[in-house]
Design a protein around this motif. Structure first.
Motif, mmCIF file in Angstrom:
data_model
loop_
_atom_site.group_PDB
_atom_site.id
_atom_site.type_symbol
_atom_site.label_atom_id
_atom_site.label_comp_id
_atom_site.label_asym_id
_atom_site.label_seq_id
_atom_site.Cartn_x
_atom_site.Cartn_y
_atom_site.Cartn_z
ATOM 1 N N MET A 114 0.830 -1.192 0.000
ATOM 2 C CA MET A 114 0.000 0.000 0.000
ATOM 3 C C MET A 114 0.876 1.259 0.000
ATOM 4 N N PHE A 115 0.454 2.242 -0.787
ATOM 5 C CA PHE A 115 1.195 3.506 -0.770
ATOM 6 C C PHE A 115 0.990 4.204 0.568
ATOM 7 N N GLU A 116 2.063 4.815 1.054
ATOM 8 C CA GLU A 116 1.960 5.673 2.228
ATOM 9 C C GLU A 116 2.398 7.073 1.785
ATOM 10 N N LEU A 117 2.388 8.010 2.698
ATOM 11 C CA LEU A 117 2.645 9.409 2.335
ATOM 12 C C LEU A 117 3.863 9.600 1.409
ATOM 13 N N PRO A 118 5.023 8.996 1.705
ATOM 14 C CA PRO A 118 6.188 9.273 0.837
ATOM 15 C C PRO A 118 5.994 8.818 -0.606
ATOM 16 N N GLU A 119 5.283 7.706 -0.798
ATOM 17 C CA GLU A 119 5.051 7.243 -2.166
ATOM 18 C C GLU A 119 4.110 8.208 -2.891
ATOM 19 N N PHE A 120 3.098 8.709 -2.198
ATOM 20 C CA PHE A 120 2.202 9.671 -2.841
ATOM 21 C C PHE A 120 2.921 10.996 -3.144
ATOM 22 N N VAL A 121 3.807 11.418 -2.251
ATOM 23 C CA VAL A 121 4.585 12.649 -2.515
ATOM 24 C C VAL A 121 5.452 12.455 -3.762
ATOM 25 N N THR A 122 6.064 11.283 -3.869
ATOM 26 C CA THR A 122 6.907 10.975 -5.031
ATOM 27 C C THR A 122 6.076 10.965 -6.318
ATOM 28 N N LEU A 123 4.919 10.290 -6.273
ATOM 29 C CA LEU A 123 4.056 10.228 -7.462
ATOM 30 C C LEU A 123 3.586 11.626 -7.875
ATOM 31 N N ALA A 124 3.222 12.442 -6.887
ATOM 32 C CA ALA A 124 2.751 13.800 -7.206
ATOM 33 C C ALA A 124 3.845 14.593 -7.921
ATOM 34 N N ALA A 125 5.071 14.502 -7.422
ATOM 35 C CA ALA A 125 6.178 15.245 -8.041
ATOM 36 C C ALA A 125 6.416 14.747 -9.465
ATOM 37 N N GLN A 126 6.338 13.448 -9.667
ATOM 38 C CA GLN A 126 6.586 12.893 -10.998
ATOM 39 C C GLN A 126 5.460 13.235 -11.965
ATOM 40 N N ILE A 127 4.219 13.244 -11.471
ATOM 41 C CA ILE A 127 3.100 13.647 -12.335
ATOM 42 C C ILE A 127 3.280 15.106 -12.755
ATOM 43 N N ASN A 128 3.683 15.945 -11.790
ATOM 44 C CA ASN A 128 3.904 17.356 -12.124
ATOM 45 C C ASN A 128 4.975 17.528 -13.200
ATOM 46 N N GLN A 129 6.001 16.711 -13.134
ATOM 47 C CA GLN A 129 7.097 16.838 -14.108
ATOM 48 C C GLN A 129 6.743 16.269 -15.471
ATOM 49 N N THR A 130 5.973 15.169 -15.477
ATOM 50 C CA THR A 130 5.848 14.398 -16.715
ATOM 51 C C THR A 130 4.454 14.449 -17.338
ATOM 52 N N VAL A 131 3.433 14.551 -16.528
ATOM 53 C CA VAL A 131 2.069 14.400 -17.050
ATOM 54 C C VAL A 131 1.326 15.735 -17.130
ATOM 55 N N SER A 132 1.645 16.659 -16.232
ATOM 56 C CA SER A 132 0.928 17.936 -16.223
ATOM 57 C C SER A 132 1.077 18.630 -17.576
ATOM 58 N N GLY A 133 -0.018 19.188 -18.028
ATOM 59 C CA GLY A 133 -0.015 19.868 -19.325
ATOM 60 C C GLY A 133 -0.556 18.996 -20.448
ATOM 61 N N LYS A 134 -0.655 17.706 -20.223
ATOM 62 C CA LYS A 134 -1.159 16.815 -21.272
ATOM 63 C C LYS A 134 -2.694 16.898 -21.355
ATOM 64 N N VAL A 135 -3.191 16.714 -22.560
ATOM 65 C CA VAL A 135 -4.641 16.789 -22.799
ATOM 66 C C VAL A 135 -5.197 15.370 -22.955
ATOM 67 N N ILE A 136 -6.296 15.126 -22.233
ATOM 68 C CA ILE A 136 -6.879 13.780 -22.229
ATOM 69 C C ILE A 136 -7.713 13.541 -23.487
ATOM 70 N N GLY A 137 -7.357 12.473 -24.193
ATOM 71 C CA GLY A 137 -8.164 12.053 -25.338
ATOM 72 C C GLY A 137 -9.283 11.131 -24.891
ATOM 73 N N GLN A 138 -8.943 10.219 -23.985
ATOM 74 C CA GLN A 138 -9.943 9.271 -23.509
ATOM 75 C C GLN A 138 -9.648 8.860 -22.069
ATOM 76 N N GLY A 139 -10.667 8.928 -21.229
ATOM 77 C CA GLY A 139 -10.552 8.440 -19.856
ATOM 78 C C GLY A 139 -11.436 7.217 -19.692
ATOM 79 N N VAL A 140 -10.889 6.157 -19.108
ATOM 80 C CA VAL A 140 -11.621 4.893 -18.981
ATOM 81 C C VAL A 140 -11.534 4.416 -17.538
#
Ligand SMILES: [Zn+2]
Length: 274
Positions: A1-27
């Motif tokens: 199970m993720f705990e706080l440090p894993e969520f902090v890491t994921l948030a930082a990585q999403i900000n670096q890599t995924v933010s700004g992308k436009v969703i074509g399809q959500g499933v």
């Protein structure tokens, strides 16, 4: 199970890599799972996410908030498993509980192991969700001072043990059974040690162990037995886990023991932790 440090890491990585992308399809979920909590039907999720832009991500406790602009927030909580970024053309997992495909052919999938919330809220409404609303300060928040912690013990510590303080009722949001083992070892406290008789010095030691352990795990990108957004294992090696029972205590050389207590195994050194 993720705990706080894993969520902090994921948030930082999403900000670096995924933010700004436009969703074509959500499933939502191509594989049925009784314990994934959705708040939208698959059709509504698809309709509401289409064309949205991924904004900023942030973690609080065991919750991850990802803005979908304009107007929505994707909320993940209390989950484990994998949240993965997929480069354009990369193979997607066969099973997932949530998927976003972006206009540049990259993608994101979330697959939980045991349970977890995967919800889409109108921006602001996510703050009213049970467990998010009224969340106490977490160990990475500036409000989590020693005075605050000492006050928490005074109000909530009555007849409570050290492990209970760390892992139950979200008293210290974001801590789970895994990180609690290392915190208790660093604080030299037995999991069953009553917190209402801690001296100020012991309180201080426990407080420092909480903050330092969380910081150490964040710095190393999560625990070694969890993976990040790029499917890479974290760098933090746990001090007290199943592996630790096969080697001597790093402090005294004694035998590390395992004990079932309060929803999950405890690993501890009975000589060092009293
Ligand atoms: Zn020891």
């Amino acid at each position: 199970m993720f705990e706080l440090p894993e969520f902090v890491t994921l948030a930082a990585q999403i900000n670096q890599t995924v933010s700004g992308k436009v969703i074509g399809q959500g499933v939502l979920g191509n594989t049925p799972h009784r314990f994934v909590w959705y708040n939208q039907s698959p059709a509504e999720f698809g309709r509401l996410t289409k064309g949205k832009t991924v904004g900023g991500a942030r973690a609080r406790g065991k919750w991850l908030f990802v803005a979908l602009e304009p107007g929505y927030v994707l909320l993940f909580g209390e989950c484990g498993g994998k949240m993965l970024y997929h480069a354009p053309g990369a193979k997607r997992p066969a099973k997932y509980h949530l998927s976003l495909e972006f206009n540049d052919d990259s993608g994101f999938t979330a697959t939980t192991q045991m349970w977890g919330a995967m919800e889409l809220h109108e921006a602001g409404q996510e703050q009213n969700r049970q467990y998010v609303k009224g969340m106490r300060p977490t160990p990475v928040d500036p409000e989590f001072t020693f005075d605050y912690f000492s006050g928490l013990i005074a109000t909530e510590g009555n007849k409570r043990t050290a492990k209970s303080l760390l892992t139950q009722e979200q008293l210290i949001p974001g801590l789970g059974n895994a990180i609690a083992q290392d915190i208790l070892f660093r604080a030299r406290l037995h999991p069953r040690h009553p917190v209402d008789n801690l001296t100020k010095a012991q309180q201080r030691k426990l407080y420092t162990a909480i903050v330092k352990t969380v910081q150490a795990v964040v710095k190393q990108g999560g625990r070694y037995d969890e993976v990040d957004l790029f499917n890479e294992a974290g760098g933090y090696i746990r001090l007290m886990d199943q592996e630790a029972t096969r080697r001597p205590c790093p402090e005294c050389g004694g035998r590390v023991e395992k004990m079932a207590y309060l929803g999950g195994a405890c690993y501890f050194c009975p000589r060092c932790q009293t």
